[in-house]
Design a protein around this motif. Structure first.
Motif, PDB file in Angstrom:
ATOM      1  N   VAL A 140     -35.209  41.895  -4.173  1.00  0.00           N
ATOM      2  CA  VAL A 140     -35.726  43.220  -4.505  1.00  0.00           C
ATOM      3  C   VAL A 140     -37.164  43.031  -4.981  1.00  0.00           C
ATOM      4  N   VAL A 141     -38.078  43.793  -4.406  1.00  0.00           N
ATOM      5  CA  VAL A 141     -39.492  43.712  -4.788  1.00  0.00           C
ATOM      6  C   VAL A 141     -39.823  44.893  -5.695  1.00  0.00           C
ATOM      7  N   LEU A 142     -40.434  44.595  -6.837  1.00  0.00           N
ATOM      8  CA  LEU A 142     -40.811  45.619  -7.811  1.00  0.00           C
ATOM      9  C   LEU A 142     -42.334  45.693  -7.921  1.00  0.00           C
ATOM     10  N   TYR A 143     -42.834  46.893  -8.139  1.00  0.00           N
ATOM     11  CA  TYR A 143     -44.289  47.097  -8.230  1.00  0.00           C
ATOM     12  C   TYR A 143     -44.591  48.029  -9.402  1.00  0.00           C
ATOM     13  N   PRO A 144     -44.855  47.467 -10.592  1.00  0.00           N
ATOM     14  CA  PRO A 144     -45.158  48.311 -11.754  1.00  0.00           C
ATOM     15  C   PRO A 144     -46.588  48.846 -11.729  1.00  0.00           C
ATOM     16  N   ALA A 145     -46.809  49.960 -12.398  1.00  0.00           N
ATOM     17  CA  ALA A 145     -48.168  50.460 -12.612  1.00  0.00           C
ATOM     18  C   ALA A 145     -48.883  49.530 -13.583  1.00  0.00           C
ATOM     19  N   PRO A 146     -50.225  49.542 -13.590  1.00  0.00           N
ATOM     20  CA  PRO A 146     -50.954  48.688 -14.527  1.00  0.00           C
ATOM     21  C   PRO A 146     -50.627  49.045 -15.976  1.00  0.00           C
ATOM     22  N   GLY A 147     -50.762  48.066 -16.863  1.00  0.00           N
ATOM     23  CA  GLY A 147     -50.526  48.304 -18.293  1.00  0.00           C
ATOM     24  C   GLY A 147     -49.257  47.624 -18.755  1.00  0.00           C
ATOM     25  N   ILE A 148     -49.319  47.002 -19.919  1.00  0.00           N
ATOM     26  CA  ILE A 148     -48.206  46.202 -20.428  1.00  0.00           C
ATOM     27  C   ILE A 148     -46.928  47.019 -20.600  1.00  0.00           C
ATOM     28  N   GLY A 149     -47.044  48.284 -21.020  1.00  0.00           N
ATOM     29  CA  GLY A 149     -45.851  49.121 -21.219  1.00  0.00           C
ATOM     30  C   GLY A 149     -45.065  49.323 -19.937  1.00  0.00           C
ATOM     31  N   HIS A 150     -45.772  49.573 -18.826  1.00  0.00           N
ATOM     32  CA  HIS A 150     -45.107  49.763 -17.536  1.00  0.00           C
ATOM     33  C   HIS A 150     -44.507  48.449 -17.040  1.00  0.00           C
ATOM     34  N   ILE A 151     -45.225  47.358 -17.266  1.00  0.00           N
ATOM     35  CA  ILE A 151     -44.750  46.056 -16.791  1.00  0.00           C
ATOM     36  C   ILE A 151     -43.481  45.638 -17.532  1.00  0.00           C
TER      37      ILE A 151
ATOM     38  N   THR B 254     -54.440  43.502 -10.357  1.00  0.00           N
ATOM     39  CA  THR B 254     -55.390  42.841 -11.243  1.00  0.00           C
ATOM     40  C   THR B 254     -56.717  43.584 -11.201  1.00  0.00           C
ATOM     41  N   GLY B 255     -57.219  43.942 -12.383  1.00  0.00           N
ATOM     42  CA  GLY B 255     -58.526  44.583 -12.435  1.00  0.00           C
ATOM     43  C   GLY B 255     -58.562  45.871 -13.244  1.00  0.00           C
ATOM     44  N   PHE B 256     -57.377  46.408 -13.622  1.00  0.00           N
ATOM     45  CA  PHE B 256     -57.323  47.662 -14.385  1.00  0.00           C
ATOM     46  C   PHE B 256     -56.271  47.515 -15.474  1.00  0.00           C
ATOM     47  N   LEU B 257     -56.655  47.794 -16.718  1.00  0.00           N
ATOM     48  CA  LEU B 257     -55.780  47.632 -17.884  1.00  0.00           C
ATOM     49  C   LEU B 257     -55.248  46.203 -18.020  1.00  0.00           C
ATOM     50  N   ASP B 258     -56.051  45.238 -17.556  1.00  0.00           N
ATOM     51  CA  ASP B 258     -55.670  43.844 -17.783  1.00  0.00           C
ATOM     52  C   ASP B 258     -55.795  43.529 -19.271  1.00  0.00           C
ATOM     53  N   HIS B 259     -55.004  42.597 -19.733  1.00  0.00           N
ATOM     54  CA  HIS B 259     -55.055  42.203 -21.145  1.00  0.00           C
ATOM     55  C   HIS B 259     -54.489  40.795 -21.255  1.00  0.00           C
TER      56      HIS B 259
ATOM     57  N   TYR C 161     -35.278  33.331 -11.532  1.00  0.00           N
ATOM     58  CA  TYR C 161     -35.088  34.165 -10.349  1.00  0.00           C
ATOM     59  C   TYR C 161     -36.033  35.370 -10.320  1.00  0.00           C
ATOM     60  N   ILE C 162     -36.889  35.463 -11.329  1.00  0.00           N
ATOM     61  CA  ILE C 162     -37.928  36.506 -11.337  1.00  0.00           C
ATOM     62  C   ILE C 162     -39.271  35.815 -11.121  1.00  0.00           C
ATOM     63  N   SER C 163     -39.913  36.133 -10.006  1.00  0.00           N
ATOM     64  CA  SER C 163     -41.228  35.541  -9.753  1.00  0.00           C
ATOM     65  C   SER C 163     -42.283  36.634  -9.685  1.00  0.00           C
ATOM     66  N   PHE C 164     -43.502  36.284 -10.011  1.00  0.00           N
ATOM     67  CA  PHE C 164     -44.607  37.242 -10.039  1.00  0.00           C
ATOM     68  C   PHE C 164     -45.623  36.885  -8.961  1.00  0.00           C
ATOM     69  N   HIS C 165     -46.127  37.907  -8.303  1.00  0.00           N
ATOM     70  CA  HIS C 165     -47.175  37.704  -7.300  1.00  0.00           C
ATOM     71  C   HIS C 165     -48.378  38.547  -7.704  1.00  0.00           C
ATOM     72  N   ARG C 166     -49.479  37.890  -7.978  1.00  0.00           N
ATOM     73  CA  ARG C 166     -50.708  38.593  -8.354  1.00  0.00           C
ATOM     74  C   ARG C 166     -51.436  39.074  -7.101  1.00  0.00           C
ATOM     75  N   LEU C 167     -51.696  40.357  -7.030  1.00  0.00           N
ATOM     76  CA  LEU C 167     -52.492  40.905  -5.938  1.00  0.00           C
ATOM     77  C   LEU C 167     -53.964  40.571  -6.187  1.00  0.00           C
ATOM     78  N   PRO C 168     -54.780  40.522  -5.120  1.00  0.00           N
ATOM     79  CA  PRO C 168     -56.201  40.195  -5.307  1.00  0.00           C
ATOM     80  C   PRO C 168     -56.884  41.168  -6.277  1.00  0.00           C
ATOM     81  N   HIS C 169     -57.881  40.650  -6.985  1.00  0.00           N
ATOM     82  CA  HIS C 169     -58.600  41.453  -7.977  1.00  0.00           C
ATOM     83  C   HIS C 169     -59.346  42.596  -7.296  1.00  0.00           C
ATOM     84  N   ILE C 170     -59.234  43.784  -7.888  1.00  0.00           N
ATOM     85  CA  ILE C 170     -59.998  44.951  -7.432  1.00  0.00           C
ATOM     86  C   ILE C 170     -60.673  45.558  -8.650  1.00  0.00           C
ATOM     87  N   ALA C 171     -61.979  45.736  -8.558  1.00  0.00           N
ATOM     88  CA  ALA C 171     -62.712  46.318  -9.696  1.00  0.00           C
ATOM     89  C   ALA C 171     -62.474  47.817  -9.729  1.00  0.00           C
ATOM     90  N   PRO C 172     -62.106  48.367 -10.909  1.00  0.00           N
ATOM     91  CA  PRO C 172     -61.886  49.823 -10.994  1.00  0.00           C
ATOM     92  C   PRO C 172     -63.199  50.577 -10.872  1.00  0.00           C
TER      93      PRO C 172
END
Length: 481
Positions: free
Chosen positions: A7-18, A41-46, A62-73
């Protein structure tokens, strides 16, 4: 090679959503799925996000993370914070599509479902075309979902921006009457692109295979029933299946708490039972210096013990959140004594503790000395207060927090609300004192809070409503062709 169900998950930016989506991932993992979480990566990073991701990766293989390429807001100042967020998410869509295509082509993996944050709706067209079932994850509650669903109807009823409808109340099924000016922020201004993004979302909500919501029916029966009955949708037949699987809240972070956090927990452990008021306004909530001083005066006059998390002050009286979260806000950024009344820290040192920027909230709320929680009504914080059985003072600042406040006070009956000045949301020291005393002295609210805590635990228990909803969600993937 045997294929692995993923199952692939895609949270919105920000620690609360993640955080809430990672908690969902942990539940799905118990059903033998491997999980891939895509992170923008690039918006609400912390810096805290990286530390959190590392900890989860280590403890949950069994939970892995994939960082998408950086995009400047976008840096334009003419659009709202929400509009910048939507724009950033849209620009990530090609990267999401490429990543999903790559995962799909893997001979060892079968994608059973793609669960995207509701605010990342712009990726759904691409993912649907791949034949992958797409589900929305709503990190807030059922009352908020009812408003999103009903928004197209509200839009048709007026041609004026809600922010300009002073003195007007908006009525949405499953919700208490809401001042138009307190509608969720992205919906306030027709001249802002975020408004039209929310309208598109509300109009196309039914195209998802389902909506997963971080709440449980016993917590918000009015909104849950309104959504289930189709009252919030233009066409009840187009309403998507809704799965209430909450409360999803962060686990205690005892492994990596800072020295300051340990001191704060140690201080709480030395206080008498049910004696401390805890004040914290989320990862972004903040105030002007003049508002901070009013809070301090109210706390001092209340006579109650307190633990208060203070963030770097805002420059503008009307701004209630910090948008730049790219750096760790520490005591080096501002001097606590310079933003609080002269002598306040010294005068209250025997019964109060002020910490800058952050406290381990789940751990704090679990302490027996904590009797009340002054909160900005962010949904994660609401659920953390409910699960801890702690009465609350509701002080909404932005986003959908006024909606949450009405649920907390009117339906859950676990909170009292502060009275805010109409034009800018300012709260006087006298009001702070009054509400702190009220919540500390109300046995009725305390008993109700403990009852709601039991209901929350029951919902995620073996035969609970959330456990059943999760099983139904997973079952829907096994039947999907």
């Amino acid at each position: 090679m045997e294929q692995e169900d993923t199952v692939v998950l895609y949270p919105a930016p920000g620690i609360g959503h993640i955080v809430s989506m990672v908690e969902l991932a942990k539940l799905l993992q118990t059903h033998s799925y491997s999980i891939i979480i895509l992170l923008s990566t690039g918006f609400l990073d912390h810096p805290s996000v990286d530390a959190y991701v590392h900890r989860i990766s280590t403890s949950h293989p069994y939970i892995s993370f994939h960082r998408l390429p950086h995009i400047a807001p976008t840096t334009t100042t003419t659009v709202s914070f929400a509009a910048k967020g939507f724009n950033f998410i849209k620009r990530n869509t090609p990267n999401v599509a490429t990543t999903l295509a790559k995962i799909s082509k893997s001979t060892s993996t079968t994608i059973k479902a793609f669960i995207t944050d509701l605010f990342c709706f712009s990726v759904t067209e691409t993912t649907s075309s791949m034949g992958i079932p797409v589900y929305y994850f709503f990190a807030s509650g059922a009352a908020g979902l009812a408003i999103v669903s009903y928004f197209p109807k509200l839009h048709e009823e007026t041609n004026v921006s809600f922010k300009d409808m002073v003195g007007v109340e908006v009525r949405v099924p499953g919700n208490a009457p809401l001042k138009a000016v307190n509608m969720p922020q992205p919906m306030l201004d027709r001249d802002d692109s975020a408004y039209w993004d929310m309208l598109y979302l509300g109009t196309h909500l039914g195209e998802a295979s389902g909506v997963v919501v971080n709440t449980f029916p016993e917590l918000e029966p009015l909104a849950v029933n309104a959504v289930a009955g189709g009252a919030c949708f233009a066409d009840a037949k187009e309403a998507p299946p809704v799965f209430y699987i909450g409360p999803l809240i962060a686990e205690p972070q005892l492994s990596d708490v800072t020295t300051e956090s340990k001191q704060c927990l140690s201080w709480l452990d030395q206080q008498p039972s049910r004696s401390v008021v805890y004040l914290c306004f989320g990862s972004r909530g903040s105030f002007s210096v003049s508002q901070l001083r009013e809070i301090a005066n109210g706390l001092e006059k209340s006579g109650h013990s307190f633990l208060w998390v203070v963030k770097r002050p805002t420059q503008d009286e009307k701004t209630k959140q910090i948008h730049d979260t790219t750096t760790t806000t520490t005591t080096m950024d501002f001097d606590l004594s310079s933003v609080l009344p002269s002598g306040f820290i010294e005068r209250t040192k025997d019964r109060g503790l002020v910490v800058s920027s952050w406290a381990p909230q789940v751990e704090v709320l679990s302490r027996g000395s904590v009797a009340a929680f002054v909160s900005h009504c962010g949904w994660n914080s609401v659920l953390e207060g409910v699960v801890a059985g702690v009465p609350m003072v509701a002080w909404p600042l932005y986003a959908e927090q006024h909606v949450n406040m009405h649920v907390m006070v009117g339906e859950m009956k676990v909170a009292v609300a502060v009275e805010q000045r109409e034009e800018d949301g300012f709260v006087s020291g006298e009001e702070v004192e009054k509400r702190v005393r009220e919540v500390m002295e109300s046995e009725e609210i305390r008993e109700r809070s403990l009852k709601l805590k039991e209901m929350a635990l029951a919902a995620v228990g073996e035969f609970g409503s959330s456990k059943t909803a999760l099983a139904n969600l997973v079952q829907s993937w096994t039947t999907h062709v």
